[in-house]
Design an enzyme around this catalytic site. Structure first.
Site, PDB file in Angstrom:
ATOM      1  CD  GLU A 128      32.837  33.262  -0.754  1.00 16.74           C
ATOM      2  OE1 GLU A 128      34.068  33.231  -0.829  1.00 16.74           O
ATOM      3  OE2 GLU A 128      32.168  32.348  -0.266  1.00 16.74           O
ATOM      4  CD  GLU A 239      29.430  28.957  -3.821  1.00  9.94           C
ATOM      5  OE1 GLU A 239      30.370  28.290  -3.336  1.00  9.94           O
ATOM      6  OE2 GLU A 239      29.596  29.919  -4.587  1.00  9.94           O
TER       7      GLU A 239
END
Length: 453
Positions: A128, A239
């Site tokens: 990220e 995730e």
């Protein structure tokens, strides 16, 4: 005899093509203390023997570095070798620590050799970083990110580091939010990757209807948008999850009943079909965070907080179809319009309190912008718009400064089912509906070969 040999080959190929299923594991506990090899071994053993499952035998790591050290290889590696748990390695790519990460990677290769190599299913360079580097990430104080060009450089450095080693065949990717992936200014990262990692949490999409009954649609939509720009590369679910306890986010209620529903609706179709790392096995040791996503409580146990069996759940729609991905592309700004910031992020959205726990942070406490870590619900990964919204691109390409406005997402549909027989993958890609790491491609390939006899 040929038929028997081909059927035997089908079984052998299917065994190697089975999708990986596992959990995410940080290098620290929820109080910030470093995990030991025995801690990792206990978690991996528990994951393999969870009641109601076929076993979760893979682990995604965020960093190569052992907690509390500068460049010592993470002790999850010997634990994984001992427990026969496969590894999606993580290289923490923000904050200028990449040299130490690569040093730890090289040291691990030298120390553990072939045993290490056969347990590695991939390497993620970053987690990220693009989101944290976006306008919304900076507003949310999500922590240090990285520019696309830097990530591409890091990916090349990792390729050089593993060349000629036991990890030379490991596919390399990057993990980010779907809004980072559809931002055209980040396309160089897609080009540099072998696969794309997707992080998504409908629970946090609190500026739109996000009850548990909305969750699967929100998840499928964001995966489809990622597939649409993946240029035919596999999209791995790195995730996702639903909390068992914690605060309410708009219509999303955190409890075990909803966590079970999300597991059934989103997880079960993925498991065994698409490479998936769930968030999370345990996050309540020794402190229970708010919200808490752990499927086991504060005491590590093979008995989960809710029923994990998937026997009665349909395995269809493991990932959105190619048609859905193409539709998502057209609704995600594929026309090439340029905007400043993410047009799909809701304007004026309210921010949620940030969790205070540290499971899943980078080495020695650096933030991971994905949940866990520094979280703010105004992040585009939480509040991206629905299908049909225009202009999905344009997040800043630099840390909140003058970054470039990216072009809209290109409308590539993804065919991700891979096998040892490329021709069968091409022939049957529509039927496979893009199942990443699926048994389908392997078995179908053998039937194609049989038909040719």
């Amino acid at each position: 005899m040929q038929t028997r040999q081909l059927l035997a080959l089908a079984l052998a190929v299917a065994a190697t093509e089975a999708a990986h299923q596992g959990f995410n594991y940080g290098n620290t506990k929820s109080d910030g203390s470093a995990k030991s090899q025995s801690d990792f071994a206990a978690e991996f053993s528990t994951a393999k023997n969870l009641v109601g499952t076929s076993g979760f035998t893979s682990a995604r790591l965020y960093t190569m570095i052992q907690g509390g050290t500068s460049a010592t290889p993470i002790s999850a590696i010997p634990a994984a070798i001992a427990e026969d748990t496969s590894l999606l390695l993580g290289i923490w790519a923000s904050g200028g620590n990449v040299a130490n990460e690569i040093a730890a990677l090289k040291a691990a290769i030298a120390q553990y050799g072939a045993d290490f190599g056969k347990h590695v299913v991939g390497i993620s360079v970053g987690s990220e970083d693009l989101y944290r580097n976006s306008v919304d990430g900076v507003k949310s104080k999500a922590g240090l990110g990285a520019n696309p060009d830097d990530l591409v450089s890091y990916i090349h450095q990792v390729r050089e580091a593993i060349a000629g080693t036991s990890l030379s065949g490991a596919p390399i990717g990057h993990v980010d939010t779907w809004t980072a992936w559809v931002n055209g200014s980040n396309s160089a990262v897609i080009d540099a990757c072998d696969w794309l990692g997707f992080d998504g949490y409908p629970y946090f999409q609190n500026t739109m209807p996000n009850s548990i009954s909305d969750a699967k649609a929100l998840f499928d939509e964001s995966v489809a948008k990622t597939q649409a720009v993946a240029k035919g590369k596999e999209v791995w679910i790195t995730e996702t999850g639903w909390p068992v306890s914690g605060k309410t986010e708009n219509l999303a209620v955190a409890n075990t009943a909803n966590a079970k529903a999300y597991w059934d609706q989103v997880g079960c179709p993925l498991f065994g079909n698409t490479n998936t790392w769930w968030y999370i096995l345990q996050d309540a040791d020794p402190v229970t965070p708010n919200p808490s996503f752990g499927i086991v409580g504060s005491t590590l146990s093979t008995t989960p907080l809710f029923d994990l069996s998937c026997s009665a759940v349909s395995s269809s729609s493991a990932v959105p179809s190619a048609t859905a991905a193409a539709t998502a592309a057209s609704g995600a700004g594929a026309s090439g319009s340029q905007t400043s910031g993410f047009a799909t992020a809701a304007a004026g959205s309210s921010s949620a309190a940030k969790p205070t726990f540290s499971v899943g942070k980078g080495p020695n406490g650096s933030y991971n912008g994905t949940y866990p870590g520094s979280w703010n619900s105004t992040r585009p990964g939480a509040n991206g718009g629905s299908s049909g919204s225009s202009g999905s691109s344009g997040s800043s390409g630099s840390s909140g400064s003058s970054g470039s406005s990216g072009s809209g997402a290109s409308g590539h549909s993804s065919s991700t089912g891979s096998s040892s027989f490329p021709s069968s993958t091409n022939l049957l890609s529509n039927s496979a509906s893009g199942l990443s790491g699926s048994l389908f491609g392997a078995v179908a390939a053998v039937f194609v070969a049989l038909a040719a006899l």
